[in-house]
Write a protein that holds these residues in place. Sequence first.
Motif, PDB file in Angstrom:
ATOM      1  N   UNK A 193       0.751  -1.296   0.018  1.00  0.00           N
ATOM      2  CA  UNK A 193      -0.101  -0.040   0.096  1.00  0.00           C
ATOM      3  C   UNK A 193       0.795   1.240   0.058  1.00  0.00           C
ATOM      4  N   UNK A 194       1.910   1.182   0.892  1.00  0.00           N
ATOM      5  CA  UNK A 194       2.898   2.258   0.750  1.00  0.00           C
ATOM      6  C   UNK A 194       3.549   2.770  -0.562  1.00  0.00           C
ATOM      7  N   UNK A 195       3.754   1.519  -0.988  1.00  0.00           N
ATOM      8  CA  UNK A 195       4.637   1.506  -2.614  1.00  0.00           C
ATOM      9  C   UNK A 195       3.758   1.384  -3.650  1.00  0.00           C
ATOM     10  N   UNK A 202      15.506  10.477   0.750  1.00  0.00           N
ATOM     11  CA  UNK A 202      15.392   9.765  -0.526  1.00  0.00           C
ATOM     12  C   UNK A 202      14.006   9.322  -0.820  1.00  0.00           C
ATOM     13  N   UNK A 203      13.068   9.049   0.242  1.00  0.00           N
ATOM     14  CA  UNK A 203      11.804   8.595   0.037  1.00  0.00           C
ATOM     15  C   UNK A 203      10.931   9.388   0.639  1.00  0.00           C
ATOM     16  N   UNK A 204      10.371  10.464   0.336  1.00  0.00           N
ATOM     17  CA  UNK A 204       9.593  11.605   1.078  1.00  0.00           C
ATOM     18  C   UNK A 204       8.536  10.930   1.700  1.00  0.00           C
ATOM     19  N   UNK A 205       7.934  11.505   2.698  1.00  0.00           N
ATOM     20  CA  UNK A 205       6.879  10.721   3.490  1.00  0.00           C
ATOM     21  C   UNK A 205       5.973  12.004   3.958  1.00  0.00           C
ATOM     22  N   UNK A 206       4.571  12.104   3.928  1.00  0.00           N
ATOM     23  CA  UNK A 206       3.633  12.760   4.400  1.00  0.00           C
ATOM     24  C   UNK A 206       2.800  12.317   5.438  1.00  0.00           C
ATOM     25  N   UNK A 207       2.717  12.782   6.545  1.00  0.00           N
ATOM     26  CA  UNK A 207       1.760  12.414   7.432  1.00  0.00           C
ATOM     27  C   UNK A 207       0.314  12.651   6.990  1.00  0.00           C
ATOM     28  N   UNK A 218       2.461  19.526   8.005  1.00  0.00           N
ATOM     29  CA  UNK A 218       3.669  18.587   7.784  1.00  0.00           C
ATOM     30  C   UNK A 218       4.874  19.533   7.478  1.00  0.00           C
ATOM     31  N   UNK A 219       4.668  20.844   7.102  1.00  0.00           N
ATOM     32  CA  UNK A 219       5.998  21.606   6.802  1.00  0.00           C
ATOM     33  C   UNK A 219       6.345  22.093   8.221  1.00  0.00           C
TER      34      UNK A 219
END
Length: 473
Positions: free
Chosen positions: A222-224, A438-443, A450-451
């Motif tokens: 699901x994440x990928x 390298x792999x961005x992640x958003x809550x 998030x910022x």
Amino acid sequence: MSAIKFVLSYMRGLKLKYLMAIASIALAAFFSFMTPLVMKLTVDSVLGGQKINLPWGLTNFLDQFDTVPFLVKNLWVAGVMIVFIGFIGHSFSYLRGKLSAQCAEEFARRLRNSLYDHIQKLPFAWHSKVQTGDIIQRCTSDIDTVKRFMGSQLVQLGRGVIMVILVIPIMLSLSVKMTLVSIIVIPLIFAYAVIFFRQVRRRFTAADESEGYMTTVLEESLNGIRVVRAFARQDYEIQRFEDAADDYREKCRKLITVLAYYWASSDILCLIQISGVLIFGIYQTINGNISLGTLLAFTTYVGMLLWPIREMGRILTDMGRAQVSIGRLREILDTPQEKLDGYFDLPEDYRVRGKIDFLNVSFAYNEDEEPILRNIDLSIAPGETLAILGSTGAGKSTLVNLIPRLFEYSSGKIRIDGVELRKFDRQQIRRQIGIVLQEPFLYSRTISENIGLAAPGASREMIEKASQEAALH
């Protein structure tokens, strides 16, 4: 730390309430034993005209009040007594359930918070090695397993012990021979439950591990999902999940098969015991060795005695599952937390200039493995931009991760503004470094949240300025 000590460490302030739940069990059991005695009194003395023959000194107590003549004229009172005793017993059972549930929920809350807090403080190296799905499964299913055992099964274990302790003396006071016949199968049932517990514990472990792997596969897919679709790997991921689900199903099927064998065979043993008591009791009643009321009481008491012992198998099963879950949770909680260490204290408003020096730095993930980085010498001036090129797996990301101390270098030195990196507190140096991962992640929060994640209390103006500099606004 044993499983018992582990549980007690999260029960501070709850022990009195839990003891009250156990006391409620004892009182509920006591009143449940009174109903057969009322039935015996009614059948033998009120209807049969025999003298009162009850344990615990009840005979003399009831004779003082001419109880039998009163009940002969008011037989309905016996029925009211049975209803009243049942109501009191079930009231204590309700109190037991309420108190034990409150303790179990608070226990689970404390354990869940402690586990999450501990995971947040574990080294990055640990997080890079474990499977996220397995950790999620431990933080949810394993905690729920322990909670269910604490809220229900452990209390039921106490109920079974109390029932055995109270019912056997009553049965002995009524008839020694009938009591001996009633407990013939008990040692066999108990030994069978212990053997079953040993067998099922291993299968519970296998099922839990399989569930953790299945959760990991699901979480990764699901994440990928963007990567999966970009490379048209949907069929591969579907097959991968189906294989994990099939493995979990197979392990659960083996577990349920063992459970089915136990319940069926233990039911047969209990029914044989009840039948034997009934047949022997009828024979004793016909020969005048016991009264009909005593036979009725024994048919009730033997059920009260056998079924809790039979339930020991289920309780031991859940205890085994809880032990497995506690072991899996302790694997996380026993992992040493990341040491912040460092003695070079930075003022709150201090900002590093950004001079970075690598002096003969080497790094290996494990001591017995070949170094990923070997004898790196590098100097970066403040404000300088440096690009590091290399093939996949060459160590580019690892090299960068050494700067915020996500990994500890094996040898050599790294200096920030001339200060050895290990002298900095990890949290303080990380606040000085900005990283584009390298792999961005958003809550699952707003863009603004998030910022501002790395700067608690940041104003609206600061967040908008940062988004403008990143070309987001």
